[in-house]
Scaffold this motif. Structure first.
Motif, PDB file in Angstrom:
ATOM      1  N   GLY B 225      22.554  28.831  28.382  1.00 12.80           N
ATOM      2  CA  GLY B 225      22.648  27.401  28.658  1.00 12.80           C
ATOM      3  C   GLY B 225      23.165  26.553  27.511  1.00 12.80           C
ATOM      4  N   ASP B 226      23.413  27.164  26.369  1.00 10.62           N
ATOM      5  CA  ASP B 226      23.905  26.423  25.226  1.00 10.62           C
ATOM      6  C   ASP B 226      25.369  26.057  25.419  1.00 10.62           C
ATOM      7  OD1 ASP B 226      24.596  25.406  22.826  1.00 10.62           O
ATOM      8  OD2 ASP B 226      24.036  27.158  21.629  1.00 10.62           O
ATOM      9  N   ALA B 227      25.647  24.768  25.545  1.00 12.10           N
ATOM     10  CA  ALA B 227      27.026  24.339  25.770  1.00 12.10           C
ATOM     11  C   ALA B 227      27.732  23.957  24.472  1.00 12.10           C
ATOM     12  CB  ALA B 227      27.064  23.181  26.759  1.00 12.10           C
ATOM     13  N   THR B 228      27.090  24.193  23.350  1.00 14.44           N
ATOM     14  CA  THR B 228      27.740  23.847  22.086  1.00 14.44           C
ATOM     15  C   THR B 228      28.566  25.010  21.539  1.00 14.44           C
ATOM     16  OG1 THR B 228      25.870  24.615  20.767  1.00 14.44           O
ATOM     17  CG2 THR B 228      25.837  22.318  21.479  1.00 14.44           C
ATOM     18  N   VAL B 229      28.550  26.119  22.201  1.00 19.73           N
ATOM     19  CA  VAL B 229      29.290  27.281  21.727  1.00 19.73           C
ATOM     20  C   VAL B 229      30.757  27.180  22.134  1.00 19.73           C
ATOM     21  CG1 VAL B 229      27.310  28.822  21.762  1.00 19.73           C
ATOM     22  CG2 VAL B 229      28.712  28.584  23.799  1.00 19.73           C
ATOM     23  N   THR B 230      31.592  28.014  21.538  1.00 20.75           N
ATOM     24  CA  THR B 230      33.022  27.952  21.832  1.00 20.75           C
ATOM     25  C   THR B 230      33.583  29.342  22.116  1.00 20.75           C
ATOM     26  OG1 THR B 230      33.424  28.074  19.473  1.00 20.75           O
ATOM     27  CG2 THR B 230      33.556  25.906  20.478  1.00 20.75           C
ATOM     28  N   ARG B 242      33.554  30.265  31.158  1.00 22.49           N
ATOM     29  CA  ARG B 242      32.284  29.578  31.381  1.00 22.49           C
ATOM     30  C   ARG B 242      31.644  29.317  30.026  1.00 22.49           C
ATOM     31  NH1 ARG B 242      29.919  33.719  35.859  1.00 22.49           N
ATOM     32  NH2 ARG B 242      31.706  33.653  37.262  1.00 22.49           N
ATOM     33  N   ILE B 243      31.173  28.121  29.855  1.00 19.54           N
ATOM     34  CA  ILE B 243      30.448  27.788  28.624  1.00 19.54           C
ATOM     35  C   ILE B 243      29.155  27.119  29.042  1.00 19.54           C
ATOM     36  CG2 ILE B 243      30.442  26.424  26.512  1.00 19.54           C
ATOM     37  CD1 ILE B 243      33.478  26.752  26.415  1.00 19.54           C
ATOM     38  N   GLY B 244      28.042  27.669  28.619  1.00 17.38           N
ATOM     39  CA  GLY B 244      26.752  27.139  29.053  1.00 17.38           C
ATOM     40  C   GLY B 244      26.704  27.121  30.566  1.00 17.38           C
ATOM     41  N   SER B 245      26.461  25.944  31.138  1.00 20.07           N
ATOM     42  CA  SER B 245      26.412  25.859  32.598  1.00 20.07           C
ATOM     43  C   SER B 245      27.715  25.295  33.179  1.00 20.07           C
ATOM     44  CB  SER B 245      25.230  25.002  33.017  1.00 20.07           C
ATOM     45  OG  SER B 245      25.337  23.750  32.394  1.00 20.07           O
TER      46      SER B 245
END
Lengths: 259, 316
Positions: B225-230, B242-245
């Motif tokens: 669920g971490d959307a700060t990743v790249t 897909r990044i986080g949700s």
């Protein structure tokens, strides 16, 4: 030093059996002793392409189950004295044989032959696992279509998992369609699959004609596909054979005007 | 390390830091089940294992998905968790482990058959980074391998640790091969691939995903669920990012028609944004460095970056 080579693809209809028949024939014509093993249990085809279907008495499943010896089941080719076919059963299915049994069979065949060429069925299930069980290396056949390339990719991954090194044949390449941008080129395919290219077979209607007659196209020296199979055979034997540019055959003027 | 002492069809052994479950290949599944229950009832060993993660050991019996979930249930009752995916079918790594195993204890370990495919057969994730083979814990240094020694990664690590409490943040998974169709990687750590990610292959990571090659498959960074990743790829032609949700498909135009250089995907204002990265080797290293540093995103695209292209993002 005998070698076992499995001809595989993942997707059906891309030319595994045709490749098996032609490479076996070509290798036998160089003087090596060769046995072509049809591992596509239940969907017997290789005998048709080699024109040997009416000579079958015993088959691979009989050999594995000990109902006969490998010698008894093998059929000598009509044309080449060095070439034998081990046909498969048409009435059993893939589960009739286990990978261990196939591995044992290939080991046994090694004693009598320089090359064991195994025709793998389509798919990634038991039939595939059987066919690769005794293989030293694999020749992955694909056509320049996205679906075939995708399946070849999966197969190469699975072969790696089983420690079988693979080389690639791009079959049915139409230079005309590549030039007009409608078909992937051999470079595109190799770029995606990232394996050694063993050969390219141009699209050639002679393949169908010769298949129907039970005479491998490699025996027809005038056909483009036959010449391509001869080149692949020499590469398997360790020769370094350059890849011809199929576009050259179109002639200088045609090429000039097309641009 | 034979915990049970007696002849049992189930053993728990240490494999270079991880706890591995070794199942007798010959024993029927029911026996394995009851032996495992018994093993966990033993209070001393239960206390010893409690709260640990456990993997299927090398040279073990093949399990069907159903059998696998049954065993997992028993283990969970004992507050253990079976981790399939990190060892699952990982041929290279398992072979190495097996090799060291049999070398270490030749006398009591029968030589495993060449073609044993030990782990869960259903889900095939046969990819294992070679580096993971050396240390089966999968907690591998990433920064150390790409960062020049002059750099001091300490503050970076601290920053990350705050963002991911409880996660071993200075670790990652290095994959030294092309991932092919049907191969999947699932990791709690960031993933770096030296090779391509082909169509039909998938990477799921709780952290960042870096592919030093072409991304043609599916990538999911920040699965928890971490959307700060790249996500970074040297060439981006993904089927999906897909990044986080968040989930996005690349634009419908023919792939490769716009950008062929490195690109990076991240979430901005509720959308997955893909940004071109003009870079030479030096910038690439800088980029890899900043992957550990969330705040430094803008610095990465310092030179020659084209305006970000927003790709239609749907909230899951």
């Amino acid at each position: 030093m005998s070698q076992s080579i499995v001809i595989t693809s993942g997707k059906g209809g891309v030319g595994k059996t045709t490749t098996t028949a032609n490479l076996s024939t070509a290798l036998a014509n160089t003087g090596s002793s060769v046995v072509a093993v049809d591992a596509d249990i239940g969907l017997r085809n290789l005998d048709l392409l080699m024109g040997l279907e009416n000579r079958i008495v015993f088959n691979l499943v009989d050999v594995v189950k000990g109902r006969c010896t490998a010698r008894q089941a093998m059929i000598k080719d009509k044309r080449s004295p060095n070439l034998f076919l081990l046909p498969t059963s048409q009435v059993d299915d893939k589960n009739a044989v286990s990978p261990e049994e196939m591995g044992g069979l290939v080991e046994e065949l090694r004693k009598g032959f320089d090359y064991i060429i195994i025709d793998c069925p389509a798919g990634i299930e038991q039939g595939f696992r059987n066919a690769i069980a005794g293989a030293d290396r694999a020749v992955v056949v694909t056509t320049p279509e996205v679906s075939a390339v995708r399946d070849a990719d999966r197969i190469i991954g699975m072969l790696q998992h089983h420690d079988v090194p693979s080389q690639l044949i791009v079959n049915r390449l139409s230079m005309k369609m590549v030039e007009s941008g409608e078909m992937m080129s051999q470079e595109d395919v190799v770029d995606i699959l990232a394996v050694d290219l063993l050969g390219v077979i141009p699209e050639d209607s002679e393949v169908v004609v010769s298949g129907n007659q039970g005479v491998p196209v490699v025996l027809d020296t005038s056909s483009e596909a036959g010449a391509a199979y001869s080149r692949i055979c020499r590469r398997i034997l360790g020769e370094s054979v350059p890849f011809p540019d199929f576009a050259e055959k179109r002639g200088f003027l045609t090429r000039l005007f097309r641009r | 390390m034979n915990i049970s002492g007696a002849e049992r069809s189930v053993e728990i052994k240490g494999f270079g830091g991880a706890l591995g479950l070794v199942l007798d290949k010959a024993a029927p599944f029911e026996v394995i089940e009851s032996d495992l229950r018994q093993l966990l009832q033993d209070t001393s060993s239960r206390r010893f294992f409690q709260g640990s993660e456990i993997v299927l050991g090398p040279d073990t019996r093949t399990l069907s998905a159903e059998e696998f979930s049954k065993l997992n249930q028993i283990l969970q009752e004992g507050e253990l968790e079976l981790k399939p995916l990190e060892t699952n079918g990982n041929a290279a790594r398992l072979r190495k482990l097996r090799a060291t195993e049999s070398r270490g204890s030749k006398a009591d370990t029968p030589t495993p058959k060449a073609d044993t495919k030990p782990i869960l057969e259903e889900a095939e994730s046969e990819v294992v980074p070679e580096s993971a083979a050396a240390s089966p814990q999968l907690a591998l240094p990433t920064l150390e391998t790409v960062v020049p020694p002059a750099e001091n990664p300490t503050p970076v690590n601290q920053e990350k640790s705050e963002l991911h409490p409880g996660l071993n943040t200075d670790s990652g998974l290095i994959v030294r091969q092309t991932l092919r169709s049907g191969q999947t990687i699932k990791s709690k750590h960031s993933v770096i691939v030296f090779g391509d990610l082909n169509a039909g292959a998938e990477i799921e990571s709780e952290g960042d995903i870096i592919v030093l090659g072409t991304i043609r498959g599916m990538v999911h960074a920040g699965i928890s669920g971490d959307a700060t990743v790249t996500v970074l790829g040297l060439r981006m032609q993904p089927t999906q990012i897909r990044i986080g949700s968040y989930i996005s498909q690349p634009p419908a135009e023919k792939s490769g028609s716009i950008v062929t250089g490195p690109e990076r995907a991240f979430v901005e204002n509720g959308q997955i944004v893909i940004e071109s990265q003009a870079c030479g080797p030096a910038e690439l290293i800088a980029m890899l460095l900043t992957f550990q540093r969330r705040g430094a995103r803008s610095k990465v695209a310092s030179r020659g970056s084209v305006p970000a292209i927003a790709v239609g993002a749907i909230r899951l």
